[in-house]
Design an enzyme around this catalytic site. Structure first.
Site, PDB file in Angstrom:
ATOM      1  N   SER A   7      51.701  43.231   4.670  1.00 55.83           N
ATOM      2  CA  SER A   7      51.459  44.084   3.508  1.00 55.83           C
ATOM      3  C   SER A   7      52.478  45.220   3.459  1.00 55.83           C
ATOM      4  O   SER A   7      52.531  46.073   4.346  1.00 55.83           O
ATOM      5  CB  SER A   7      50.047  44.665   3.573  1.00 55.83           C
ATOM      6  OG  SER A   7      49.887  45.592   2.521  1.00 55.83           O
ATOM      7  N   HIS A  32      52.684  40.491   0.901  1.00 53.09           N
ATOM      8  CA  HIS A  32      51.506  41.013   0.202  1.00 53.09           C
ATOM      9  C   HIS A  32      51.879  42.362  -0.414  1.00 53.09           C
ATOM     10  O   HIS A  32      52.339  43.278   0.276  1.00 53.09           O
ATOM     11  CB  HIS A  32      50.360  41.160   1.191  1.00 53.09           C
ATOM     12  CG  HIS A  32      49.061  41.552   0.572  1.00 53.09           C
ATOM     13  ND1 HIS A  32      48.212  40.646  -0.038  1.00 53.09           N
ATOM     14  CD2 HIS A  32      48.453  42.761   0.465  1.00 53.09           C
ATOM     15  CE1 HIS A  32      47.140  41.279  -0.481  1.00 53.09           C
ATOM     16  NE2 HIS A  32      47.264  42.567  -0.202  1.00 53.09           N
ATOM     17  N   ASP A  34      50.517  45.535  -2.671  1.00 50.61           N
ATOM     18  CA  ASP A  34      49.310  46.229  -3.133  1.00 50.61           C
ATOM     19  C   ASP A  34      49.643  47.184  -4.274  1.00 50.61           C
ATOM     20  O   ASP A  34      50.296  48.204  -4.073  1.00 50.61           O
ATOM     21  CB  ASP A  34      48.714  47.047  -1.987  1.00 50.61           C
ATOM     22  CG  ASP A  34      48.097  46.166  -0.920  1.00 50.61           C
ATOM     23  OD1 ASP A  34      47.261  45.313  -1.273  1.00 50.61           O
ATOM     24  OD2 ASP A  34      48.463  46.326   0.259  1.00 50.61           O
ATOM     25  N   MET A  36      48.192  49.791  -6.990  1.00 50.60           N
ATOM     26  CA  MET A  36      47.002  50.635  -7.207  1.00 50.60           C
ATOM     27  C   MET A  36      47.232  51.580  -8.384  1.00 50.60           C
ATOM     28  O   MET A  36      48.332  52.093  -8.554  1.00 50.60           O
ATOM     29  CB  MET A  36      46.731  51.473  -5.952  1.00 50.60           C
ATOM     30  CG  MET A  36      46.620  50.646  -4.688  1.00 50.60           C
ATOM     31  SD  MET A  36      46.321  51.713  -3.276  1.00 50.60           S
ATOM     32  CE  MET A  36      46.409  50.510  -1.933  1.00 50.60           C
ATOM     33  N   HIS A  65      48.505  41.891  -5.133  1.00 46.98           N
ATOM     34  CA  HIS A  65      47.095  42.265  -5.127  1.00 46.98           C
ATOM     35  C   HIS A  65      46.908  43.443  -6.073  1.00 46.98           C
ATOM     36  O   HIS A  65      47.274  44.578  -5.751  1.00 46.98           O
ATOM     37  CB  HIS A  65      46.711  42.632  -3.675  1.00 46.98           C
ATOM     38  CG  HIS A  65      45.302  43.106  -3.507  1.00 46.98           C
ATOM     39  ND1 HIS A  65      44.869  43.729  -2.360  1.00 46.98           N
ATOM     40  CD2 HIS A  65      44.226  43.046  -4.331  1.00 46.98           C
ATOM     41  CE1 HIS A  65      43.592  44.035  -2.480  1.00 46.98           C
ATOM     42  NE2 HIS A  65      43.179  43.643  -3.671  1.00 46.98           N
ATOM     43  N   MET A  67      44.949  46.210  -7.673  1.00 47.07           N
ATOM     44  CA  MET A  67      43.746  47.050  -7.595  1.00 47.07           C
ATOM     45  C   MET A  67      43.797  47.976  -8.804  1.00 47.07           C
ATOM     46  O   MET A  67      43.979  49.190  -8.683  1.00 47.07           O
ATOM     47  CB  MET A  67      43.744  47.828  -6.269  1.00 47.07           C
ATOM     48  CG  MET A  67      43.340  46.952  -5.087  1.00 47.07           C
ATOM     49  SD  MET A  67      43.886  47.618  -3.509  1.00 47.07           S
ATOM     50  CE  MET A  67      45.526  46.924  -3.438  1.00 47.07           C
ATOM     51  N   MET A 136      38.009  41.484   0.869  1.00 46.73           N
ATOM     52  CA  MET A 136      38.393  42.805   1.371  1.00 46.73           C
ATOM     53  C   MET A 136      37.561  43.115   2.620  1.00 46.73           C
ATOM     54  O   MET A 136      36.330  43.100   2.567  1.00 46.73           O
ATOM     55  CB  MET A 136      38.150  43.879   0.310  1.00 46.73           C
ATOM     56  CG  MET A 136      39.081  43.822  -0.893  1.00 46.73           C
ATOM     57  SD  MET A 136      40.840  43.759  -0.508  1.00 46.73           S
ATOM     58  CE  MET A 136      41.040  45.240   0.476  1.00 46.73           C
ATOM     59  N   ASP A 174      41.864  40.776   3.940  1.00 46.08           N
ATOM     60  CA  ASP A 174      42.734  41.918   3.681  1.00 46.08           C
ATOM     61  C   ASP A 174      42.104  43.226   4.162  1.00 46.08           C
ATOM     62  O   ASP A 174      41.114  43.693   3.589  1.00 46.08           O
ATOM     63  CB  ASP A 174      43.024  41.990   2.174  1.00 46.08           C
ATOM     64  CG  ASP A 174      44.085  43.026   1.845  1.00 46.08           C
ATOM     65  OD1 ASP A 174      44.697  43.573   2.771  1.00 46.08           O
ATOM     66  OD2 ASP A 174      44.291  43.271   0.636  1.00 46.08           O
TER      67      ASP A 174
END
Ligand code: DX5
Ligand code: ZN
Length: 215
Positions: A7, A32, A34, A36, A65, A67, A136, A174
């Site tokens: 990640s 990965h 992330d 947000m 991913h 979010m 998660m 994750d």
């Protein structure tokens, strides 16, 4: 043997090119990423321009991913930036089936992530439409948190659900994954392990990846 997805959130952002080189040369399978929005989760990370730039540094799949709320507004742009797998949160999507169809129609693999408190059973009627479930194992928003042990129970439940239907859906874990819990997660049925701090903050990240890879 599970797929390993380091990640980027735990990488040194001042040395992104070197971090990507390490990733590319390592035994890691996916990167990965992330994203947000400061609304769905109480943190803001990085977005489209960063992913677009990183795309030039490796040909390995990008596992994005999201979010974020209203991910349908950005799915096309994430595809253009280089996403291969696009994961949205069940809790952020009142029209999850529509989100999944959109992602697939754009030519990406579709993933659905669920928070630690969300029961696996809520995936029942979307399971046959998706490529990946992201369980998660921490509350989303930050790297470096402690693994929630109850996740193991959810992995077993999900493995049973997927196998009983004869489906091929990846189970990705994750949050807080590392040497201490990776073997148990694989034994329970996980097929993809996300690893942030346990890879990028390790003294030898490539060796940390190889260790996870050989489990
Ligand atoms: C948390 C993110 C995770 C995080 C994992 O919101 O979704 O992907 O980067 O980091 P570690 O492995 O350090 O818990
Ligand atoms: Zn993540």
């Amino acid at each position: 043997m599970a797929l390993i997805a380091p990640s980027l959130l735990a990488a040194d952002f001042l040395r992104l090119e070197a971090e990507l080189r390490m990733f590319d040369e390592s035994e890691a399978d996916w990167l990965h990423l992330d994203v947000m929005d400061g609304r769905f989760v109480p943190n803001i990370s990085f977005g489209l321009p960063v992913i677009e730039s990183l795309r030039k540094a490796t040909r390995k799949p990008f596992d994005v991913h999201l979010m974020i709320l209203e991910p349908e507004r950005y799915a096309e742009q994430f595809k253009a930036a280089g996403a291969d797998i696009l994961t949205v949160h069940l809790e952020a999507c009142p029209h999850l089936h529509r989100n999944v169809q959109q992602i697939k129609s754009l030519g990406m693999k579709a993933g659905v992530a669920i928070n630690p408190h969300t029961p696996v059973a809520l995936l029942d009627d979307i399971l046959h439409d998706i490529d990946l479930i992201c369980l998660m194992s921490v509350n989303p928003g930050f790297g470096g948190q402690a693994f929630i042990p109850h996740t193991l129970h959810k992995v077993r439940q999900l493995r049973q659900l997927i196998d009983s239907r004869g489906l091929q859906v990846d189970i990705e874990i994750d949050g807080g994954v590392g040497d201490k819990n990776a073997a148990d997660l694989i034994a329970a049925g996980a097929t993809v392990l996300v690893a942030g701090n346990s890879v990028f903050r390790a003294p030898d990240p490539k060796a940390a990846i190889s260790r996870l890879k050989t489990l």
